[in-house]
Motif scaffolding. Structure first.
Motif, PDB file in Angstrom:
ATOM      1  N   SER A  10       0.830  -1.204   0.000  1.00 30.49           N
ATOM      2  CA  SER A  10       0.000   0.000   0.000  1.00 30.49           C
ATOM      3  C   SER A  10       0.864   1.254   0.000  1.00 30.49           C
ATOM      4  N   TYR A  11       1.886   1.282   0.879  1.00 29.14           N
ATOM      5  CA  TYR A  11       2.791   2.430   0.924  1.00 29.14           C
ATOM      6  C   TYR A  11       3.549   2.581  -0.402  1.00 29.14           C
ATOM      7  N   ALA A  12       4.000   1.458  -0.960  1.00 28.93           N
ATOM      8  CA  ALA A  12       4.795   1.494  -2.195  1.00 28.93           C
ATOM      9  C   ALA A  12       3.996   2.097  -3.340  1.00 28.93           C
ATOM     10  N   ALA A  13       2.729   1.706  -3.464  1.00 27.53           N
ATOM     11  CA  ALA A  13       1.883   2.237  -4.539  1.00 27.53           C
ATOM     12  C   ALA A  13       1.709   3.745  -4.391  1.00 27.53           C
ATOM     13  N   ARG A  14       1.535   4.219  -3.160  1.00 24.75           N
ATOM     14  CA  ARG A  14       1.319   5.652  -2.952  1.00 24.75           C
ATOM     15  C   ARG A  14       2.623   6.433  -3.126  1.00 24.75           C
ATOM     16  N   ILE A  15       3.757   5.823  -2.747  1.00 26.14           N
ATOM     17  CA  ILE A  15       5.054   6.480  -2.964  1.00 26.14           C
ATOM     18  C   ILE A  15       5.352   6.580  -4.460  1.00 26.14           C
ATOM     19  N   GLU A  16       5.016   5.555  -5.218  1.00 25.71           N
ATOM     20  CA  GLU A  16       5.222   5.595  -6.665  1.00 25.71           C
ATOM     21  C   GLU A  16       4.370   6.690  -7.302  1.00 25.71           C
ATOM     22  N   ALA A  17       3.131   6.819  -6.866  1.00 28.20           N
ATOM     23  CA  ALA A  17       2.258   7.889  -7.386  1.00 28.20           C
ATOM     24  C   ALA A  17       2.831   9.260  -7.039  1.00 28.20           C
ATOM     25  N   LEU A  18       3.366   9.409  -5.828  1.00 31.67           N
ATOM     26  CA  LEU A  18       3.967  10.668  -5.421  1.00 31.67           C
ATOM     27  C   LEU A  18       5.207  10.964  -6.266  1.00 31.67           C
ATOM     28  N   ALA A  19       6.010   9.939  -6.531  1.00 24.40           N
ATOM     29  CA  ALA A  19       7.222  10.124  -7.350  1.00 24.40           C
ATOM     30  C   ALA A  19       6.860  10.630  -8.745  1.00 24.40           C
ATOM     31  N   LEU A  20       5.846  10.047  -9.348  1.00 23.06           N
ATOM     32  CA  LEU A  20       5.407  10.494 -10.676  1.00 23.06           C
ATOM     33  C   LEU A  20       4.901  11.934 -10.619  1.00 23.06           C
ATOM     34  N   ALA A  21       4.201  12.293  -9.544  1.00 22.17           N
ATOM     35  CA  ALA A  21       3.685  13.654  -9.400  1.00 22.17           C
ATOM     36  C   ALA A  21       4.818  14.664  -9.248  1.00 22.17           C
ATOM     37  N   LEU A  22       5.947  14.234  -8.675  1.00 21.07           N
ATOM     38  CA  LEU A  22       7.101  15.122  -8.500  1.00 21.07           C
ATOM     39  C   LEU A  22       8.013  15.153  -9.722  1.00 21.07           C
ATOM     40  N   GLY A  23       7.641  14.427 -10.779  1.00 22.32           N
ATOM     41  CA  GLY A  23       8.386  14.521 -12.033  1.00 22.32           C
ATOM     42  C   GLY A  23       9.398  13.429 -12.273  1.00 22.32           C
ATOM     43  N   LEU A  24       9.443  12.389 -11.428  1.00 23.80           N
ATOM     44  CA  LEU A  24      10.342  11.272 -11.715  1.00 23.80           C
ATOM     45  C   LEU A  24       9.806  10.487 -12.907  1.00 23.80           C
ATOM     46  N   ASP A  25      10.739   9.953 -13.702  1.00 18.38           N
ATOM     47  CA  ASP A  25      10.378   9.241 -14.918  1.00 18.38           C
ATOM     48  C   ASP A  25      11.122   7.912 -14.903  1.00 18.38           C
ATOM     49  N   PHE A  26      10.389   6.821 -14.926  1.00 22.30           N
ATOM     50  CA  PHE A  26      11.059   5.521 -14.810  1.00 22.30           C
ATOM     51  C   PHE A  26      10.236   4.431 -15.479  1.00 22.30           C
ATOM     52  N   HIS A  27      10.956   3.386 -15.913  1.00 21.31           N
ATOM     53  CA  HIS A  27      10.278   2.177 -16.383  1.00 21.31           C
ATOM     54  C   HIS A  27       9.636   1.470 -15.182  1.00 21.31           C
ATOM     55  N   ARG A  28       8.713   0.595 -15.471  1.00 20.89           N
ATOM     56  CA  ARG A  28       8.071  -0.169 -14.395  1.00 20.89           C
ATOM     57  C   ARG A  28       9.127  -0.882 -13.554  1.00 20.89           C
TER      58      ARG A  28
END
Length: 467
Positions: A10-28
């Protein structure tokens, strides 16, 4: 355990969403929780599945000793690609693996953004984990068909030379233009039928001079010093069989894959550390107790000193990289940092962005150790500090050795450019590696080098017994 895994997911999914919102760009990123012993094996072998060799066992024992002494703790191992693969230890707490999740996303962003990573992943492929497993399977088949002694002899030589690749040239290279292939020369053409006596009388008219055909100059091999020893041996080994060449090329592919990780270690670990700290700080959904535990782990990872605040004589790349990125972002902004992330490697990063003010703030200095056991401060000059950090990374951490000449009799001449790299050789170890190479080359091999005094030395290996 199931509850902890669900909480972490649960935490990992929300951290990943936050990372994308902050402009990080990564493959799955595919995350996997694994036992501690498997984490240690991944760290030692460099990949989850890789060719077997006794040298990895030696490294594994060393790693276990370091862990028992409390000098090493492996939180995660991450492999860039599409998708990325990340392994986390089951023994980590939920707080630690929450931090690891954020850290890995920073690595994944760096790998997709940095030009060195993207160039080498284009050459070596983006499915390194699967491809390494396929190569390991082929070597297992070779073990079954050709026996452990023959296969191990090839791996001894290939893995001893794994850093001796030319990263300035493409992974997939053609052989030298105009050169014959390895192996015996082609059979000569059959002699022509002699002309009739009448025709012989008029082959050359009176007063004419016989045409002298100039001898064909032998093309030197290699045409210039060849620093990619794995490539040269695979391409020109006079008696190598296809499966033996395949092993050399397999080690070479993996060396190309690992090079950006090596050449960008300070940048990469610092970038991942900056982002895991920022993501945790902005992840307001995390319970305060978990956040405090995760930040404690962060402090342990990026601390500049040894245990109990003892002065550290070795560099912590996490600490240096983290502090440099914080300094760059504070002074020049995040977009400038992303440009640096894209364009630089550790050499340009350290030389361009580690200034005297930051070095003094971080307490960096150059030290020298004497034979009497005393360690002294040698310099605080910023140029000396930069070069002391970078010197061990030069030429993939290996001495500059090149194939100089392949003689007509098949003997091989290697030269060590000790003035260029400023490194001496451990002559005993060099002789051992030379014996590995000669056993594979199956002709005499010599190495021109210098000892620690700068005196010229020639190490030689007679024609070795075929592997």
């Amino acid at each position: 355990m199931k509850d902890e895994a669900a909480t972490l997911a649960s935490y990992a999914a929300r951290i990943e969403a936050l990372a994308l919102a902050l402009g990080l760009d990564f493959h799955r990123v595919d995350f996997e929780l694994v036992p501690n012993h498997f984490m240690a094996e991944i760290a030692i072998y460099g990949l989850p599945v890789r060719m077997r060799h006794w040298s990895f066992g030696v490294r594994y024992i060393h790693q276990l000793v370091q862990q028992k002494m409390g000098n090493s703790h492996i939180f995660e191992v991450m492999f860039p690609g599409d998708p990325c693969h990340a392994y986390m230890a089951q023994s980590n707490s939920v707080a630690e693996n929450t931090l690891v999740t954020a850290h890995v996303l920073g690595h994944a962003d760096f790998a997709r953004r940095n030009q060195l990573f993207t160039r080498f992943s284009t050459m070596a492929g983006t499915h390194i984990v699967e491809e390494s497993a396929a190569r390991a399977h082929r070597i297992e088949l070779a073990l079954q068909h050709h026996g452990a002694d023959r296969v191990e002899a090839i791996l001894d030589a290939a893995l001893a030379l794994e850093q001796h690749v030319d990263v300035n040239l493409p992974l997939h290279r053609a052989r030298y233009a105009g050169q014959a292939s390895a192996g015996p020369p082609p059979p000569s053409a059959p002699p022509a039928t002699p002309p009739a006596p009448f025709s012989q009388r008029y082959q050359r008219l009176p007063g004419e001079h016989a045409v002298v055909t100039p001898p064909t100059a032998r093309l030197l091999l290699p045409p210039q010093p060849e620093h990619d020893l794995l490539w040269f041996i695979a391409q020109y080994g006079p008696e190598l069989e296809d499966w033996e060449r395949d092993i050399f090329l397999a080690v070479r592919v993996e060396s190309f894959y690992f090079y950006p990780v090596y050449a960008c270690q300070i940048m990469n670990e610092g970038w991942a550390s900056y982002w895991h700290a920022r993501l945790l700080r902005e992840a307001h959904f995390l319970p305060p107790s978990l956040y405090l535990s995760a930040i404690k782990s962060h402090s342990d990872v990026v601390r500049p000193y040894a245990g109990e605040r003892q002065l550290a004589l070795s560099l912590n790349p996490y600490h240096l990289g983290f502090c440099m990125w914080e300094d760059i972002i504070e002074r020049q902004g995040l977009e400038k940092a992303r440009q640096i992330c894209r364009d630089d490697d550790d050499f340009s990063f350290i030389r361009n962005y580690l200034d005297a003010e930051l070095a003094d703030k971080l307490g960096l200095f150059v030290h020298e150790s004497h034979r009497d056991g005393e360690t002294r401060l040698a310099s605080r000059d910023i140029h000396a500090i930069r070069e002391a950090i970078l010197a061990p990374k030069y030429n993939y951490g290996a001495p500059c050795i090149a194939v100089s000449l392949l003689n007509d009799d098949g003997s091989l001449v290697l030269r060590h450019d000790h003035q260029r790299d400023g490194r001496g050789l451990d002559l005993e170890q060099a002789e051992r590696v030379l014996a590995y190479v000669a056993r594979v080359w199956r002709r005499p091999v010599t190495l021109h080098t210098a000892d620690f005094r700068g005196t010229a030395r020639v190490l030689g290996s007679a024609r070795a017994t075929p592997a």
